[in-house]
Design an enzyme around this catalytic site. Structure first.
Site, PDB file in Angstrom:
ATOM      1  N   SER A  55      -9.619  -4.473  -9.226  1.00  0.00           N
ATOM      2  CA  SER A  55      -8.640  -5.404  -8.670  1.00  0.00           C
ATOM      3  C   SER A  55      -8.470  -5.144  -7.175  1.00  0.00           C
ATOM      4  O   SER A  55      -8.651  -4.006  -6.706  1.00  0.00           O
ATOM      5  CB  SER A  55      -7.309  -5.176  -9.373  1.00  0.00           C
ATOM      6  OG  SER A  55      -6.255  -5.764  -8.666  1.00  0.00           O
ATOM      7  N   TYR A  85       0.052   0.102 -13.011  1.00  0.00           N
ATOM      8  CA  TYR A  85      -1.118  -0.723 -13.353  1.00  0.00           C
ATOM      9  C   TYR A  85      -2.186  -0.561 -12.267  1.00  0.00           C
ATOM     10  O   TYR A  85      -3.358  -0.322 -12.541  1.00  0.00           O
ATOM     11  CB  TYR A  85      -0.715  -2.205 -13.482  1.00  0.00           C
ATOM     12  CG  TYR A  85      -1.865  -3.154 -13.211  1.00  0.00           C
ATOM     13  CD1 TYR A  85      -2.830  -3.391 -14.185  1.00  0.00           C
ATOM     14  CD2 TYR A  85      -2.014  -3.765 -11.953  1.00  0.00           C
ATOM     15  CE1 TYR A  85      -3.918  -4.213 -13.911  1.00  0.00           C
ATOM     16  CE2 TYR A  85      -3.087  -4.587 -11.677  1.00  0.00           C
ATOM     17  CZ  TYR A  85      -4.035  -4.804 -12.654  1.00  0.00           C
ATOM     18  OH  TYR A  85      -5.112  -5.603 -12.370  1.00  0.00           O
ATOM     19  N   LYS A 115      -6.345   1.095 -12.096  1.00  0.00           N
ATOM     20  CA  LYS A 115      -7.577   0.517 -11.538  1.00  0.00           C
ATOM     21  C   LYS A 115      -8.162   1.447 -10.477  1.00  0.00           C
ATOM     22  O   LYS A 115      -9.361   1.684 -10.412  1.00  0.00           O
ATOM     23  CB  LYS A 115      -7.296  -0.871 -10.933  1.00  0.00           C
ATOM     24  CG  LYS A 115      -6.882  -1.920 -11.966  1.00  0.00           C
ATOM     25  CD  LYS A 115      -8.007  -2.168 -12.951  1.00  0.00           C
ATOM     26  CE  LYS A 115      -7.610  -3.085 -14.079  1.00  0.00           C
ATOM     27  NZ  LYS A 115      -8.597  -3.159 -15.152  1.00  0.00           N
ATOM     28  N   TYR A 140     -11.191  -8.178  -8.429  1.00  0.00           N
ATOM     29  CA  TYR A 140     -10.683  -9.549  -8.521  1.00  0.00           C
ATOM     30  C   TYR A 140      -9.503  -9.726  -7.573  1.00  0.00           C
ATOM     31  O   TYR A 140      -8.647  -8.863  -7.475  1.00  0.00           O
ATOM     32  CB  TYR A 140     -10.166  -9.868  -9.927  1.00  0.00           C
ATOM     33  CG  TYR A 140     -11.023  -9.459 -11.091  1.00  0.00           C
ATOM     34  CD1 TYR A 140     -12.408  -9.595 -11.072  1.00  0.00           C
ATOM     35  CD2 TYR A 140     -10.420  -8.957 -12.242  1.00  0.00           C
ATOM     36  CE1 TYR A 140     -13.166  -9.237 -12.173  1.00  0.00           C
ATOM     37  CE2 TYR A 140     -11.168  -8.603 -13.349  1.00  0.00           C
ATOM     38  CZ  TYR A 140     -12.550  -8.730 -13.305  1.00  0.00           C
ATOM     39  OH  TYR A 140     -13.280  -8.371 -14.390  1.00  0.00           O
TER      40      TYR A 140
HETATM   41  C1  UD1 Z   1      -0.904  -9.105  -9.091  1.00  0.00           C
HETATM   42  C2  UD1 Z   1      -1.587  -7.785  -8.888  1.00  0.00           C
HETATM   43  C3  UD1 Z   1      -3.069  -7.929  -9.053  1.00  0.00           C
HETATM   44  C4  UD1 Z   1      -3.379  -8.582 -10.368  1.00  0.00           C
HETATM   45  C5  UD1 Z   1      -2.687  -9.946 -10.418  1.00  0.00           C
HETATM   46  C6  UD1 Z   1      -2.960 -10.678 -11.708  1.00  0.00           C
HETATM   47  C7  UD1 Z   1      -0.762  -6.120  -7.312  1.00  0.00           C
HETATM   48  C8  UD1 Z   1      -0.516  -5.814  -5.877  1.00  0.00           C
HETATM   49  N1  UD1 Z   1      -1.293  -7.310  -7.549  1.00  0.00           N
HETATM   50  O1  UD1 Z   1      -1.228  -9.919  -7.967  1.00  0.00           O
HETATM   51  O2  UD1 Z   1      -3.664  -6.664  -9.015  1.00  0.00           O
HETATM   52  O3  UD1 Z   1      -4.762  -8.746 -10.492  1.00  0.00           O
HETATM   53  O4  UD1 Z   1      -1.287  -9.725 -10.290  1.00  0.00           O
HETATM   54  O5  UD1 Z   1      -2.288 -10.110 -12.781  1.00  0.00           O
HETATM   55  O6  UD1 Z   1      -0.457  -5.341  -8.174  1.00  0.00           O
HETATM   56  N2  UD1 Z   1       5.389 -15.264  -6.820  1.00  0.00           N
HETATM   57  C9  UD1 Z   1       6.539 -16.003  -6.628  1.00  0.00           C
HETATM   58  N3  UD1 Z   1       7.254 -16.349  -7.725  1.00  0.00           N
HETATM   59  C10 UD1 Z   1       6.886 -16.014  -9.005  1.00  0.00           C
HETATM   60  C11 UD1 Z   1       5.708 -15.250  -9.184  1.00  0.00           C
HETATM   61  C12 UD1 Z   1       4.986 -14.872  -8.061  1.00  0.00           C
HETATM   62  O7  UD1 Z   1       6.901 -16.333  -5.503  1.00  0.00           O
HETATM   63  O8  UD1 Z   1       7.610 -16.350  -9.944  1.00  0.00           O
HETATM   64  C13 UD1 Z   1       4.578 -14.887  -5.641  1.00  0.00           C
HETATM   65  C14 UD1 Z   1       4.457 -13.391  -5.447  1.00  0.00           C
HETATM   66  O9  UD1 Z   1       5.520 -12.899  -4.694  1.00  0.00           O
HETATM   67  C15 UD1 Z   1       3.116 -13.293  -4.723  1.00  0.00           C
HETATM   68  C16 UD1 Z   1       2.310 -14.494  -5.246  1.00  0.00           C
HETATM   69  O10 UD1 Z   1       3.267 -15.371  -5.834  1.00  0.00           O
HETATM   70  O11 UD1 Z   1       3.316 -13.446  -3.358  1.00  0.00           O
HETATM   71  C17 UD1 Z   1       1.289 -14.115  -6.310  1.00  0.00           C
HETATM   72  O12 UD1 Z   1       1.936 -13.314  -7.297  1.00  0.00           O
HETATM   73  P1  UD1 Z   1       1.240 -12.933  -8.676  1.00  0.00           P
HETATM   74  O13 UD1 Z   1       0.696 -14.135  -9.333  1.00  0.00           O
HETATM   75  O14 UD1 Z   1       2.217 -12.091  -9.449  1.00  0.00           O
HETATM   76  O15 UD1 Z   1      -0.029 -12.039  -8.237  1.00  0.00           O
HETATM   77  P2  UD1 Z   1      -0.117 -10.780  -7.257  1.00  0.00           P
HETATM   78  O16 UD1 Z   1       1.153 -10.030  -7.222  1.00  0.00           O
HETATM   79  O17 UD1 Z   1      -0.699 -11.256  -5.968  1.00  0.00           O
END
Ligand code: UD1
Length: 336
Positions: free
Chosen positions: A125, A150, A154, A178
């Site tokens: 990841s 988590y 990785k 990924y």
């Molecule tokens: C996380 C993990 C990554 C993992 C991926 C898929 C880390 C740093 N990243 O990525 O390793 O492969 O999940 O499981 O551990 N967001 C909102 N509102 C929400 C949900 C998310 O604003 O309700 C925003 C988050 O703040 C972020 C973006 O959307 O900026 C993406 O979030 P998310 O889909 O959870 O993925 P990552 O945190 O990038």
């Protein structure tokens, strides 16, 4: 190379990969006890692949059982997906994460030694880059400590593989890092199953569009990015699946290599929400909330190495990924 062991092959990325492998003439031997999947997904993978794979239900943490069920097969390679993957849950039950993700990996490596399997593809990841100093990361961008248990599994998984390579047995590994896999198979038959309230952005958006959640909270709008929301590299899960087929064809040229699996393009959270509304024609009510701890402001992949050395690059657009994610959500609602 024909018979490929796929651990966790009925999970989100695993199920799409099994379909791609069969399309490319491989015979996957899938080990998955369905703890984070379902018999419906298993049946759907069968439908999409004309049942041209073998499924065995076993816990990879049970080494004796794993060895027993796999001894009849002559395996050429392994793709190792089976692992827990919820960032939030990993803070609540860290021991389960370390126990399952690391014991599972070590058992599968032990199995490779016993059965003389020489080729290995590991689900890694972009979390191994931690909070990078650059916005766009290369495979040789220094790794940093991740933010979650988590992420550590990785990070440690990559370290275990590096150490494993110090033993003299010839063994070749590719770590696929990924970025943010999203979307679902265009058939709508397989996709991501979220248990409870989704952590990840796209399942939260589709559930909000479906009326299951009242509104989306965008975590932070004061980041140093053009619209103030975080920037990520969102990639269609079918492109991620295809990367595994390319990795299997490529593995063997160097002992241990890592590749970024992203599109090379950063998209802001707000842009993604607006693109979803445009492709679905639906309104997704959203509000801005506090920053989520552990989030980095911006990260996206440099994909030149994957393009040139793996011969792989993402083919599908963000619009397609969001359309497929919405199609999948609607199918899920029909079956509930
Ligand atoms: C996380 C993990 C990554 C993992 C991926 C898929 C880390 C740093 N990243 O990525 O390793 O492969 O999940 O499981 O551990 N967001 C909102 N509102 C929400 C949900 C998310 O604003 O309700 C925003 C988050 O703040 C972020 C973006 O959307 O900026 C993406 O979030 P998310 O889909 O959870 O993925 P990552 O945190 O990038």
């Amino acid at each position: 190379m024909k018979h490929v062991l796929v651990t966790g092959g009925i999970g989100y990325i695993g199920s799409h990969t099994v379909v791609s492998l069969v399309e490319q003439g491989f015979h996957p031997v899938v080990v998955d006890d369905l703890r984070n999947s379902s018999p419906t997904i298993l049946t759907a993978v069968g439908k999409l692949s004309n049942d041209l794979f073998t499924h065995i239900s076993v816990d990879i943490c049970d080494y004796k059982a794993l060895k027993r069920v796999l001894s009849p097969f002559s395996l050429d390679a392994v793709i190792h997906f089976a692992a827990y993957k919820s960032v939030r849950e990993s803070f609540d039950i860290p021991l389960h994460y370390y126990q399952n993700n690391l014991t599972g990996l070590m058992n599968v490596l032990e199995l490779c030694q016993t059965f003389k399997i020489r080729k290995f593809v590991f689900s890694s990841s972009c979390t191994v880059y931690g909070s990078p100093n650059e916005r766009q990361v290369f495979e040789n961008t220094p790794k940093q400590l991740p933010e979650s248990p988590y992420g550590f599994t990785k990070w440690m998984g990559e370290q275990i593989l590096a150490d494993f390579h110090r033993n003299p047995t010839p063994f070749q590994t590719i770590c696929l890092r990924y970025f943010n896999p999203i979307g679902a198979h265009p058939s709508g038959l397989i996709g991501e199953l979220s248990v409870g309230i989704p952590n990840n952005l796209v399942p939260y958006i589709t559930q909000t569009a479906a009326g299951i959640r009242k509104h989306l909270t965008i975590f932070g709008n004061n980041y140093p990015t053009p619209d103030g929301t975080c920037i990520r590299d969102f990639i269609h899960v079918c492109d991620v699946a295809d990367a595994h087929v390319s990795a299997l064809k490529h593995v063997g040229t160097k002992p241990l290599e890592a590749f970024n699996i992203g599109t090379g393009k950063g998209t802001s959270v707000l842009d993604l929400v607006q693109t979803f509304m445009a492709v679905s024609g639906l309104d997704v009510p959203y509000r801005y909330g506090e920053r989520r701890s552990g989030d980095v402001a911006e990260i996206f992949a440099n994909v030149e190495k994957s393009k040139h050395e793996l011969g792989w690059e993402a083919q599908r657009t963000l619009e397609q990924a969001l359309r497929d994610a919405w199609n999948w959500e609607q199918r899920l609602q029909q079956h509930d």
